[in-house]
Design a protein around this motif. Sequence first.
Motif, PDB file in Angstrom:
ATOM      1  N   GLU A  37       0.866  -1.201   0.000  1.00  0.00           N
ATOM      2  CA  GLU A  37       0.000   0.000   0.000  1.00  0.00           C
ATOM      3  C   GLU A  37       0.891   1.236   0.000  1.00  0.00           C
ATOM      4  O   GLU A  37       1.516   1.552   1.008  1.00  0.00           O
ATOM      5  CB  GLU A  37      -0.899   0.034   1.232  1.00  0.00           C
ATOM      6  N   HIS A  58      -1.147  -1.389  -4.669  1.00  0.00           N
ATOM      7  CA  HIS A  58      -2.216  -0.437  -4.365  1.00  0.00           C
ATOM      8  C   HIS A  58      -1.599   0.936  -4.148  1.00  0.00           C
ATOM      9  O   HIS A  58      -0.751   1.107  -3.269  1.00  0.00           O
ATOM     10  CB  HIS A  58      -2.999  -0.864  -3.123  1.00  0.00           C
ATOM     11  N   THR A  60      -2.344   5.140  -3.661  1.00  0.00           N
ATOM     12  CA  THR A  60      -3.205   6.284  -3.380  1.00  0.00           C
ATOM     13  C   THR A  60      -2.382   7.532  -3.638  1.00  0.00           C
ATOM     14  O   THR A  60      -1.209   7.585  -3.255  1.00  0.00           O
ATOM     15  CB  THR A  60      -3.696   6.269  -1.914  1.00  0.00           C
ATOM     16  N   GLU A  73      -7.518  11.731 -11.701  1.00  0.00           N
ATOM     17  CA  GLU A  73      -8.604  10.759 -11.520  1.00  0.00           C
ATOM     18  C   GLU A  73      -9.091  10.250 -12.874  1.00  0.00           C
ATOM     19  O   GLU A  73      -9.292   9.053 -13.057  1.00  0.00           O
ATOM     20  CB  GLU A  73      -9.755  11.390 -10.729  1.00  0.00           C
ATOM     21  N   GLY A  77      -7.540   6.917 -12.465  1.00  0.00           N
ATOM     22  CA  GLY A  77      -8.472   6.427 -11.460  1.00  0.00           C
ATOM     23  C   GLY A  77      -8.756   4.941 -11.542  1.00  0.00           C
ATOM     24  O   GLY A  77      -9.123   4.321 -10.540  1.00  0.00           O
ATOM     25  N   HIS A  78      -8.572   4.352 -12.689  1.00  0.00           N
ATOM     26  CA  HIS A  78      -8.770   2.903 -12.827  1.00  0.00           C
ATOM     27  C   HIS A  78      -7.596   2.110 -12.242  1.00  0.00           C
ATOM     28  O   HIS A  78      -7.714   0.902 -12.033  1.00  0.00           O
ATOM     29  CB  HIS A  78      -8.984   2.545 -14.296  1.00  0.00           C
ATOM     30  N   ALA A  80      -5.362   3.755  -9.663  1.00  0.00           N
ATOM     31  CA  ALA A  80      -4.950   4.354  -8.383  1.00  0.00           C
ATOM     32  C   ALA A  80      -6.123   5.118  -7.786  1.00  0.00           C
ATOM     33  O   ALA A  80      -6.999   5.598  -8.511  1.00  0.00           O
ATOM     34  CB  ALA A  80      -3.767   5.295  -8.601  1.00  0.00           C
ATOM     35  N   ARG A  81      -6.108   5.234  -6.488  1.00  0.00           N
ATOM     36  CA  ARG A  81      -7.090   6.067  -5.791  1.00  0.00           C
ATOM     37  C   ARG A  81      -6.504   7.483  -5.738  1.00  0.00           C
ATOM     38  O   ARG A  81      -5.394   7.671  -5.241  1.00  0.00           O
ATOM     39  CB  ARG A  81      -7.304   5.518  -4.387  1.00  0.00           C
ATOM     40  N   VAL A  82      -7.220   8.455  -6.243  1.00  0.00           N
ATOM     41  CA  VAL A  82      -6.750   9.839  -6.274  1.00  0.00           C
ATOM     42  C   VAL A  82      -7.656  10.689  -5.397  1.00  0.00           C
ATOM     43  O   VAL A  82      -8.879  10.683  -5.575  1.00  0.00           O
ATOM     44  CB  VAL A  82      -6.730  10.395  -7.714  1.00  0.00           C
ATOM     45  N   LEU A  83      -7.051  11.422  -4.470  1.00  0.00           N
ATOM     46  CA  LEU A  83      -7.803  12.281  -3.558  1.00  0.00           C
ATOM     47  C   LEU A  83      -7.373  13.728  -3.725  1.00  0.00           C
ATOM     48  O   LEU A  83      -6.175  14.023  -3.791  1.00  0.00           O
ATOM     49  CB  LEU A  83      -7.552  11.878  -2.102  1.00  0.00           C
TER      50      LEU A  83
END
Length: 190
Positions: A37, A58, A60, A73, A77-78, A80-83
């Motif tokens: 992670e 994984h 982020t 994203e 986004g497919h 990685a998680r983008v914030l």
Amino acid sequence: MPMNFAHRKFCSSEKWARMVEEHVLPWALEGVLLGDETLEIGPGYGANLRALVELTPHLTAVEIDAETARLLERRWGHRARVLHADGAAMPLPGEAYSSVVCFTMLHHVPTDELQDRIFAEAFRVLRPGGVFAGSDGQPSLAFRVLHIRDTRNTVDPARLPDRLKAAGFSDVAVGLHPRSGALRFRAHKA
């Protein structure tokens, strides 16, 4: 943080993405085990993210600029998680990541105090035994020219170990690239 037009153009270019993939990340992450992670703070236009999705199961990414976060994203986004969030106050649980990384972005953080808050947040979200690693530019003529009218607060390599230790890290290592003079660091959470 604000970037001039030439800097934005360069950082979003294919040339920079190839430099990151072929030179920046291999050197910055030499000997670093990312684990399962990984969190990237400050991915910018995604050159690092593009390479990191191949290196960790994984990923982020936390990006402070809303428009850039939306771009990332859409593009990644497919994978990685983008914030959209501030790396100095991340809406993430503690001890969730095996590694935290940031590359060529600390000099865009306007004050040492905000950089120190990013270090503290990296420590907070890192699992025990995890690693915080990254790289950043150092002052040179080319660096100064690229950063005209940009936020430019370079990290002092001599002070960085103490700053990382103050955030809670141990086993801190800081080095400079023999040709470019860029800085890299690694620090661990016991």
